[in-house]
Design an enzyme around this catalytic site. Structure first.
Site, PDB file in Angstrom:
ATOM      1  N   ASP A 147       0.827  -1.223   0.000  1.00 11.95           N
ATOM      2  CA  ASP A 147       0.000   0.000   0.000  1.00 11.95           C
ATOM      3  C   ASP A 147       0.856   1.267   0.000  1.00 11.95           C
ATOM      4  O   ASP A 147       0.404   2.328  -0.413  1.00 11.95           O
ATOM      5  CB  ASP A 147      -0.879   0.044   1.261  1.00 11.95           C
ATOM      6  CG  ASP A 147      -2.183  -0.711   1.084  1.00 11.95           C
ATOM      7  OD1 ASP A 147      -2.300  -1.459   0.107  1.00 11.95           O
ATOM      8  OD2 ASP A 147      -3.080  -0.554   1.937  1.00 11.95           O
ATOM      9  N   HIS A 207      -9.381   9.392  -2.570  1.00  5.38           N
ATOM     10  CA  HIS A 207      -9.860   8.046  -2.207  1.00  5.38           C
ATOM     11  C   HIS A 207     -10.685   8.228  -0.936  1.00  5.38           C
ATOM     12  O   HIS A 207     -10.146   8.414   0.154  1.00  5.38           O
ATOM     13  CB  HIS A 207      -8.665   7.114  -1.959  1.00  5.38           C
ATOM     14  CG  HIS A 207      -9.056   5.737  -1.505  1.00  5.38           C
ATOM     15  ND1 HIS A 207      -8.928   4.622  -2.307  1.00  5.38           N
ATOM     16  CD2 HIS A 207      -9.560   5.285  -0.332  1.00  5.38           C
ATOM     17  CE1 HIS A 207      -9.345   3.552  -1.648  1.00  5.38           C
ATOM     18  NE2 HIS A 207      -9.733   3.935  -0.439  1.00  5.38           N
ATOM     19  N   ASP A 282     -21.124   6.395   9.127  1.00  3.31           N
ATOM     20  CA  ASP A 282     -21.526   6.121   7.749  1.00  3.31           C
ATOM     21  C   ASP A 282     -22.120   7.376   7.110  1.00  3.31           C
ATOM     22  O   ASP A 282     -23.111   7.922   7.594  1.00  3.31           O
ATOM     23  CB  ASP A 282     -22.551   4.983   7.727  1.00  3.31           C
ATOM     24  CG  ASP A 282     -22.792   4.443   6.331  1.00  3.31           C
ATOM     25  OD1 ASP A 282     -22.992   5.259   5.409  1.00  3.31           O
ATOM     26  OD2 ASP A 282     -22.793   3.209   6.170  1.00  3.31           O
ATOM     27  N   LEU A 283     -21.496   7.807   6.025  1.00  2.00           N
ATOM     28  CA  LEU A 283     -21.948   9.045   5.375  1.00  2.00           C
ATOM     29  C   LEU A 283     -23.391   8.969   4.883  1.00  2.00           C
ATOM     30  O   LEU A 283     -24.089   9.975   4.845  1.00  2.00           O
ATOM     31  CB  LEU A 283     -21.013   9.383   4.208  1.00  2.00           C
ATOM     32  CG  LEU A 283     -19.754  10.131   4.656  1.00  2.00           C
ATOM     33  CD1 LEU A 283     -18.603   9.866   3.725  1.00  2.00           C
ATOM     34  CD2 LEU A 283     -20.018  11.630   4.741  1.00  2.00           C
ATOM     35  N   ARG A 284     -23.848   7.772   4.517  1.00  2.00           N
ATOM     36  CA  ARG A 284     -25.240   7.638   4.057  1.00  2.00           C
ATOM     37  C   ARG A 284     -26.213   7.992   5.178  1.00  2.00           C
ATOM     38  O   ARG A 284     -27.206   8.694   4.962  1.00  2.00           O
ATOM     39  CB  ARG A 284     -25.496   6.215   3.550  1.00  2.00           C
ATOM     40  CG  ARG A 284     -24.777   5.904   2.247  1.00  2.00           C
ATOM     41  CD  ARG A 284     -24.753   4.429   1.952  1.00  2.00           C
ATOM     42  NE  ARG A 284     -24.018   3.688   2.979  1.00  2.00           N
ATOM     43  CZ  ARG A 284     -23.639   2.417   2.849  1.00  2.00           C
ATOM     44  NH1 ARG A 284     -23.934   1.751   1.757  1.00  2.00           N
ATOM     45  NH2 ARG A 284     -22.979   1.800   3.814  1.00  2.00           N
ATOM     46  N   GLY A 330     -15.574   3.822  -1.930  1.00  2.00           N
ATOM     47  CA  GLY A 330     -17.010   3.711  -1.660  1.00  2.00           C
ATOM     48  C   GLY A 330     -17.789   5.007  -1.692  1.00  2.00           C
ATOM     49  O   GLY A 330     -18.801   5.135  -2.392  1.00  2.00           O
ATOM     50  N   GLY A 332     -16.504   8.207  -2.530  1.00  2.00           N
ATOM     51  CA  GLY A 332     -16.141   8.997  -3.710  1.00  2.00           C
ATOM     52  C   GLY A 332     -16.862   8.546  -4.964  1.00  2.00           C
ATOM     53  O   GLY A 332     -17.244   9.358  -5.811  1.00  2.00           O
ATOM     54  N   GLU A 333     -17.072   7.227  -5.077  1.00  2.00           N
ATOM     55  CA  GLU A 333     -17.740   6.675  -6.267  1.00  2.00           C
ATOM     56  C   GLU A 333     -19.256   6.835  -6.213  1.00  2.00           C
ATOM     57  O   GLU A 333     -19.904   6.941  -7.255  1.00  2.00           O
ATOM     58  CB  GLU A 333     -17.416   5.179  -6.403  1.00  2.00           C
ATOM     59  CG  GLU A 333     -15.959   4.887  -6.722  1.00  2.00           C
ATOM     60  CD  GLU A 333     -15.584   3.430  -6.472  1.00  2.00           C
ATOM     61  OE1 GLU A 333     -16.484   2.566  -6.521  1.00  2.00           O
ATOM     62  OE2 GLU A 333     -14.397   3.152  -6.215  1.00  2.00           O
TER      63      GLU A 333
END
EC number: 2.7.2.1
Length: 398
Positions: A147, A207, A282-284, A330, A332-333
């Site tokens: 990484d 990212h 969790d952003l959602r 996750g 960003g997309e």
């Protein structure tokens, strides 16, 4: 000639795998083995788009690999284990020893082990996977993909901390950066999509998942990144604080009676979006809470976006401009809300983004800028496994 390559991500009690046909880069199958060494281990494999799950006790990584290989044969994915040409392994930390991926030898294994103090939760687990595969498949190349490698191109002014220089010389204290495999993949893909040589592009790669890092990529090389000695540094994340004043650590210890390890645990697991909102990492969840008028959820989103803003401005300055901004991972997309918050107000930099395009793109590749925008903005789903497979072909000489 086509060859099958296994991309592996081994955790202490898990094993993620993808079987990829190279050089076509087509996914043959993928799966996950969880709870290795714990009662009721779970083996999941995807065959022809269908997920097949099996619960059974799996005592160690060797047994997990044997079950995986047997499953490949059972489902007609391979005829024989000799059909697998090589394996590529995600290793979290390569320190300064590995500026590139490496063909695994006994010496490379020892070096990965020697770096375990830099990534005590990950390197030993990654190494366990490598050793098990080398034992069970001794006649094929095994490649370690780090990484940190992509960020080894950073100049000293980017990676050195303003600490006594001897700390760097004696203890390896410096910025290493992470998510390198992802940043490398999306930067190369951005150049392909734009049909331009990567050497001519200045890219800011965002990212953004539960962990998040920003990278400045000039001419295909990382020149700076937001994560540091550990993945705790940089922007606000799901449960990680990102950058804070270091003097806060003894202050918090004094006020709360916690020791250094306990405070570090708070910074890693109870801070970030979770810490500010008090409800979720969790952003959602935070997006829907903010829509319902919950102020702390909105505040968490605002802090999150403002920290990413800082890095975009800083990295554009470091590269004397920017040609393309990439959103990946996750969040960003998939989150048009987060992308909008990050891009708001950046028109002065030549970034003109299209709200309609931004709304429609979710988990797929595409431009979200207006055609006349001097700076392009692209959403690119990351594919670390393909990057691992590419390096397995390259360093395993397949």
């Amino acid at each position: 000639m086509s060859s099958l390559v296994l991309a592996i991500n081994a955790g202490s009690s898990s094993l993620k795998f993808q079987l990829i046909r190279m050089p076509e880069e087509t996914l043959v199958t993928k799966g996950l083995i969880e709870r290795i060494g714990i009662k009721d281990s779970i083996f999941t494999i995807e065959v022809n788009g269908e997920k097949i799950k099996d619960v059974k006790d799996i005592k160690d990584h060797e047994e997990a690999i044997n079950i995986m290989l047997d499953s490949f044969k059972q489902h007609g994915i391979i005829d024989d284990i000799n059909d697998i040409a090589g394996t590529g392994h995600r290793v979290v930390h390569g320190g300064e020893l590995f500026p590139t991926s490496a063909l695994v030898t006994d010496k490379v294994e020892e070096q990965i082990e020697s770096l375990s103090e830099l990534a005590p939760l990950h390197n030993p687990a990654n190494l366990m996977g490598i050793r098990a595969f080398r034992k069970l498949l001794p006649n094929i190349p095994h490649v370690a993909v780090f990484d940190t490698s992509f960020h080894q191109s950073m100049p000293e002014q980017s990676y050195l901390y303003s600490l006594p220089y001897q700390y760097y010389k004696d203890y390896g204290i410096r910025k290493y950066g992470f998510h390198g495999t992802s940043h490398k993949y999306v930067s190369q893909r951005a150049a392909e999509i734009m049909n331009k040589p990567i050497e001519e592009l200045r890219i800011i790669s965002c990212h953004i998942g539960n962990g998040a890092s920003i990278a400045a990529i000039d001419g295909g090389e990382s020149i700076d990144t937001s994560m540091g000695f550990t993945p705790l540094a940089g922007v606000t994340m799901g449960t990680r604080s990102g950058n804070i004043d270091p003097a806060l650590i003894p202050f918090i210890m004094q006020k709360t009676g916690q020791n250094a390890e306990e405070v570090l645990n708070v910074l890693n697991k109870e801070s970030g979006l979770l810490g500010i909102s008090g409800t979720s990492s969790d952003l959602r969840d935070l997006e829907s809470d903010a829509e319902e008028g919950k102020e702390r959820a909105q505040l968490a989103l605002d802090v999150f976006a403002s920290r990413i803003h800082k890095y975009i401005g800083s990295y554009a300055t470091r590269m004397h401009g920017v040609d393309v901004i990439v959103f990946t991972a996750g969040v960003g997309e998939n989150s048009s809300t987060v992308r909008a918050k990050v891009l708001e107000g950046l028109e002065f930099m030549g970034i003109y983004w299209d709200p309609k395009k931004n709304e429609t793109i979710r988990g797929e590749e595409g431009f979200i800028n207006y055609p006349h925008s001097p700076v392009k903005v692209i959403v690119i789903p990351t594919n670390e496994e393909v990057m691992i497979a590419r390096d397995t072909v390259k360093f395993g000489e397949l």
